[in-house]
Write a protein that holds these residues in place. Structure first.
Motif, PDB file in Angstrom:
ATOM      1  N   LEU A 185      25.013 -50.540 -38.046  1.00  0.00           N
ATOM      2  CA  LEU A 185      24.921 -50.206 -36.629  1.00  0.00           C
ATOM      3  C   LEU A 185      23.769 -49.248 -36.352  1.00  0.00           C
ATOM      4  O   LEU A 185      23.443 -48.400 -37.189  1.00  0.00           O
ATOM      5  CB  LEU A 185      26.217 -49.557 -36.149  1.00  0.00           C
ATOM      6  CG  LEU A 185      27.529 -50.295 -36.423  1.00  0.00           C
ATOM      7  CD1 LEU A 185      28.718 -49.381 -36.144  1.00  0.00           C
ATOM      8  CD2 LEU A 185      27.620 -51.561 -35.591  1.00  0.00           C
ATOM      9  N   VAL A 186      23.171 -49.397 -35.183  1.00  0.00           N
ATOM     10  CA  VAL A 186      22.207 -48.411 -34.675  1.00  0.00           C
ATOM     11  C   VAL A 186      22.719 -47.953 -33.320  1.00  0.00           C
ATOM     12  O   VAL A 186      23.416 -48.702 -32.617  1.00  0.00           O
ATOM     13  CB  VAL A 186      20.788 -49.002 -34.546  1.00  0.00           C
ATOM     14  CG1 VAL A 186      20.232 -49.348 -35.915  1.00  0.00           C
ATOM     15  CG2 VAL A 186      20.777 -50.233 -33.651  1.00  0.00           C
ATOM     16  N   GLY A 187      22.395 -46.723 -32.961  1.00  0.00           N
ATOM     17  CA  GLY A 187      22.941 -46.226 -31.706  1.00  0.00           C
ATOM     18  C   GLY A 187      22.206 -45.030 -31.148  1.00  0.00           C
ATOM     19  O   GLY A 187      21.216 -44.553 -31.708  1.00  0.00           O
ATOM     20  N   VAL A 188      22.742 -44.554 -30.027  1.00  0.00           N
ATOM     21  CA  VAL A 188      22.219 -43.366 -29.349  1.00  0.00           C
ATOM     22  C   VAL A 188      23.385 -42.424 -29.089  1.00  0.00           C
ATOM     23  O   VAL A 188      24.420 -42.825 -28.554  1.00  0.00           O
ATOM     24  CB  VAL A 188      21.536 -43.730 -28.022  1.00  0.00           C
ATOM     25  CG1 VAL A 188      21.088 -42.459 -27.298  1.00  0.00           C
ATOM     26  CG2 VAL A 188      20.343 -44.639 -28.262  1.00  0.00           C
ATOM     27  N   LYS A 189      23.197 -41.196 -29.492  1.00  0.00           N
ATOM     28  CA  LYS A 189      24.200 -40.147 -29.268  1.00  0.00           C
ATOM     29  C   LYS A 189      23.647 -39.208 -28.199  1.00  0.00           C
ATOM     30  O   LYS A 189      22.503 -38.738 -28.301  1.00  0.00           O
ATOM     31  CB  LYS A 189      24.465 -39.396 -30.561  1.00  0.00           C
ATOM     32  CG  LYS A 189      25.619 -38.415 -30.510  1.00  0.00           C
ATOM     33  CD  LYS A 189      25.681 -37.564 -31.779  1.00  0.00           C
ATOM     34  CE  LYS A 189      25.984 -38.382 -33.013  1.00  0.00           C
ATOM     35  NZ  LYS A 189      26.106 -37.505 -34.210  1.00  0.00           N
ATOM     36  N   TYR A 190      24.453 -38.929 -27.192  1.00  0.00           N
ATOM     37  CA  TYR A 190      23.988 -38.095 -26.078  1.00  0.00           C
ATOM     38  C   TYR A 190      24.869 -36.861 -25.921  1.00  0.00           C
ATOM     39  O   TYR A 190      26.088 -36.978 -25.823  1.00  0.00           O
ATOM     40  CB  TYR A 190      23.979 -38.893 -24.775  1.00  0.00           C
ATOM     41  CG  TYR A 190      23.471 -38.109 -23.592  1.00  0.00           C
ATOM     42  CD1 TYR A 190      22.120 -37.795 -23.469  1.00  0.00           C
ATOM     43  CD2 TYR A 190      24.349 -37.647 -22.605  1.00  0.00           C
ATOM     44  CE1 TYR A 190      21.642 -37.058 -22.391  1.00  0.00           C
ATOM     45  CE2 TYR A 190      23.889 -36.917 -21.529  1.00  0.00           C
ATOM     46  CZ  TYR A 190      22.534 -36.624 -21.424  1.00  0.00           C
ATOM     47  OH  TYR A 190      22.068 -35.886 -20.363  1.00  0.00           O
ATOM     48  N   TYR A 191      24.227 -35.696 -25.886  1.00  0.00           N
ATOM     49  CA  TYR A 191      24.912 -34.423 -25.661  1.00  0.00           C
ATOM     50  C   TYR A 191      24.685 -34.035 -24.198  1.00  0.00           C
ATOM     51  O   TYR A 191      23.560 -33.700 -23.826  1.00  0.00           O
ATOM     52  CB  TYR A 191      24.361 -33.337 -26.579  1.00  0.00           C
ATOM     53  CG  TYR A 191      24.489 -33.649 -28.054  1.00  0.00           C
ATOM     54  CD1 TYR A 191      25.599 -33.212 -28.779  1.00  0.00           C
ATOM     55  CD2 TYR A 191      23.514 -34.380 -28.731  1.00  0.00           C
ATOM     56  CE1 TYR A 191      25.728 -33.496 -30.130  1.00  0.00           C
ATOM     57  CE2 TYR A 191      23.637 -34.673 -30.076  1.00  0.00           C
ATOM     58  CZ  TYR A 191      24.744 -34.231 -30.772  1.00  0.00           C
ATOM     59  OH  TYR A 191      24.868 -34.521 -32.113  1.00  0.00           O
ATOM     60  N   PRO A 192      25.698 -34.110 -23.340  1.00  0.00           N
ATOM     61  CA  PRO A 192      25.513 -33.838 -21.913  1.00  0.00           C
ATOM     62  C   PRO A 192      24.942 -32.462 -21.638  1.00  0.00           C
ATOM     63  O   PRO A 192      25.185 -31.513 -22.375  1.00  0.00           O
ATOM     64  CB  PRO A 192      26.937 -33.968 -21.340  1.00  0.00           C
ATOM     65  CG  PRO A 192      27.644 -34.852 -22.312  1.00  0.00           C
ATOM     66  CD  PRO A 192      27.082 -34.487 -23.662  1.00  0.00           C
ATOM     67  N   HIS A 193      24.189 -32.339 -20.530  1.00  0.00           N
ATOM     68  CA  HIS A 193      23.579 -31.063 -20.144  1.00  0.00           C
ATOM     69  C   HIS A 193      24.622 -29.968 -20.004  1.00  0.00           C
ATOM     70  O   HIS A 193      24.373 -28.817 -20.347  1.00  0.00           O
ATOM     71  CB  HIS A 193      22.818 -31.235 -18.821  1.00  0.00           C
ATOM     72  CG  HIS A 193      21.579 -32.049 -18.946  1.00  0.00           C
ATOM     73  ND1 HIS A 193      20.315 -31.505 -18.929  1.00  0.00           N
ATOM     74  CD2 HIS A 193      21.401 -33.383 -19.124  1.00  0.00           C
ATOM     75  CE1 HIS A 193      19.408 -32.468 -19.074  1.00  0.00           C
ATOM     76  NE2 HIS A 193      20.047 -33.618 -19.189  1.00  0.00           N
ATOM     77  N   LEU A 194      25.794 -30.335 -19.508  1.00  0.00           N
ATOM     78  CA  LEU A 194      26.851 -29.349 -19.321  1.00  0.00           C
ATOM     79  C   LEU A 194      27.200 -28.636 -20.611  1.00  0.00           C
ATOM     80  O   LEU A 194      27.560 -27.463 -20.614  1.00  0.00           O
ATOM     81  CB  LEU A 194      28.110 -30.049 -18.770  1.00  0.00           C
ATOM     82  CG  LEU A 194      29.390 -29.205 -18.659  1.00  0.00           C
ATOM     83  CD1 LEU A 194      29.182 -28.086 -17.638  1.00  0.00           C
ATOM     84  CD2 LEU A 194      30.567 -30.089 -18.266  1.00  0.00           C
ATOM     85  N   PHE A 195      27.043 -29.353 -21.743  1.00  0.00           N
ATOM     86  CA  PHE A 195      27.493 -28.801 -23.019  1.00  0.00           C
ATOM     87  C   PHE A 195      26.355 -28.252 -23.892  1.00  0.00           C
ATOM     88  O   PHE A 195      26.563 -27.974 -25.055  1.00  0.00           O
ATOM     89  CB  PHE A 195      28.260 -29.867 -23.793  1.00  0.00           C
ATOM     90  CG  PHE A 195      29.492 -30.330 -23.086  1.00  0.00           C
ATOM     91  CD1 PHE A 195      30.593 -29.506 -22.990  1.00  0.00           C
ATOM     92  CD2 PHE A 195      29.548 -31.589 -22.514  1.00  0.00           C
ATOM     93  CE1 PHE A 195      31.741 -29.911 -22.328  1.00  0.00           C
ATOM     94  CE2 PHE A 195      30.687 -32.010 -21.855  1.00  0.00           C
ATOM     95  CZ  PHE A 195      31.791 -31.170 -21.757  1.00  0.00           C
ATOM     96  N   VAL A 196      25.165 -28.138 -23.339  1.00  0.00           N
ATOM     97  CA  VAL A 196      24.079 -27.560 -24.131  1.00  0.00           C
ATOM     98  C   VAL A 196      23.401 -26.389 -23.427  1.00  0.00           C
ATOM     99  O   VAL A 196      22.357 -25.932 -23.835  1.00  0.00           O
ATOM    100  CB  VAL A 196      22.998 -28.621 -24.477  1.00  0.00           C
ATOM    101  CG1 VAL A 196      23.571 -29.691 -25.357  1.00  0.00           C
ATOM    102  CG2 VAL A 196      22.378 -29.200 -23.221  1.00  0.00           C
ATOM    103  N   THR A 197      24.017 -25.900 -22.369  1.00  0.00           N
ATOM    104  CA  THR A 197      23.402 -24.815 -21.610  1.00  0.00           C
ATOM    105  C   THR A 197      23.867 -23.438 -22.070  1.00  0.00           C
ATOM    106  O   THR A 197      23.212 -22.445 -21.799  1.00  0.00           O
ATOM    107  CB  THR A 197      23.734 -24.966 -20.109  1.00  0.00           C
ATOM    108  OG1 THR A 197      25.155 -25.043 -19.955  1.00  0.00           O
ATOM    109  CG2 THR A 197      23.082 -26.229 -19.545  1.00  0.00           C
ATOM    110  N   GLN A 198      24.986 -23.373 -22.779  1.00  0.00           N
ATOM    111  CA  GLN A 198      25.494 -22.085 -23.242  1.00  0.00           C
ATOM    112  C   GLN A 198      25.446 -22.058 -24.770  1.00  0.00           C
ATOM    113  O   GLN A 198      26.336 -22.538 -25.450  1.00  0.00           O
ATOM    114  CB  GLN A 198      26.925 -21.864 -22.747  1.00  0.00           C
ATOM    115  CG  GLN A 198      27.026 -21.862 -21.218  1.00  0.00           C
ATOM    116  CD  GLN A 198      28.425 -21.518 -20.746  1.00  0.00           C
ATOM    117  OE1 GLN A 198      29.126 -20.747 -21.405  1.00  0.00           O
ATOM    118  NE2 GLN A 198      28.826 -22.057 -19.614  1.00  0.00           N
TER     119      GLN A 198
END
Length: 202
Positions: free
Chosen positions: A101-114
């Protein structure tokens, strides 16, 4: 259902109780995990809970986006009640496969601001192929006696895996992770849980 409820509860608690630290761009990581798969719908009529392991490579393109590659081995055993009849006895079957498998993992902006909180929450979408094989054996009771039956077949199927999860650092370059996923093999679905360890290598 208890396994699914437990996995969903763990992930939900992490999602609601934490926010995540930013990822470092152009960083790489490797990880390995243990997978539990509960077949649903018609796939669940024929097959019992699946188990296996997978290894994954991550490459952080941006603070919020990581591309991934995964390979592993998964196996399910057939349900005797589905296949056994008055004429067929001592039946056993297995379905095993290697997902690539190949994929994309996304860390939402809400969870990378603090950045003070260590837990990192993400959504993950993977696409690829499942190189699977099925084998079955049993005894057939006919008019002239009992005969042994054995068969096997191989097939490659398109696979899609959406998931949500969280990474929890335990050492400066290492983290444990847990995710809840839907593993779809050519429209044959599984609700699954994956847990493992991830280590940054560059």
């Amino acid at each position: 259902m208890k396994k699914i409820a437990f996995c969903a509860l763990v992930t939900a608690i992490v999602l609601l109780a934490s926010v995540s630290a930013p990822a470092q761009e152009n960083s790489m990581a490797v990880g390995a995990g243990f997978d539990v798969m509960l077949p649903v719908a018609s796939f669940g009529d024929q097959w019992s809970t699946g188990f296996g392991g997978t290894a994954q490579f991550d490459y952080a393109v941006t603070t919020h986006t990581t591309v991934t590659g995964k390979i592993g081995y998964l196996t399910w055993s057939g349900k005797q009640a589905y296949y056994t009849s008055a004429a067929i006895t001592n039946f056993s079957a297995s379905y095993s496969g290697v997902p690539i498998l190949v994929g994309v993992k996304y860390y939402p902006h809400l969870f990378v601001t603090q950045a003070q909180t260590p837990v990192r929450v993400y959504g993950h979408l993977e696409l690829g192929l499942m190189f699977g094989s099925t084998s079955a054996s049993g005894s057939y009771k006919g008019y002239f006696g009992t005969y042994s039956l054995s068969t096997s077949a191989s097939k490659t199927d398109f696979t899609i895996v959406p998931s949500i999860g969280a990474e929890i650092p335990v050492v400066p370059k290492g983290a444990i992770y847990v995710s809840v996923l839907y593993f779809d093999i050519a429209s044959h679905g599984n609700i699954g849980c994956r847990a493992g360890y991830r280590m940054t290598i560059g």
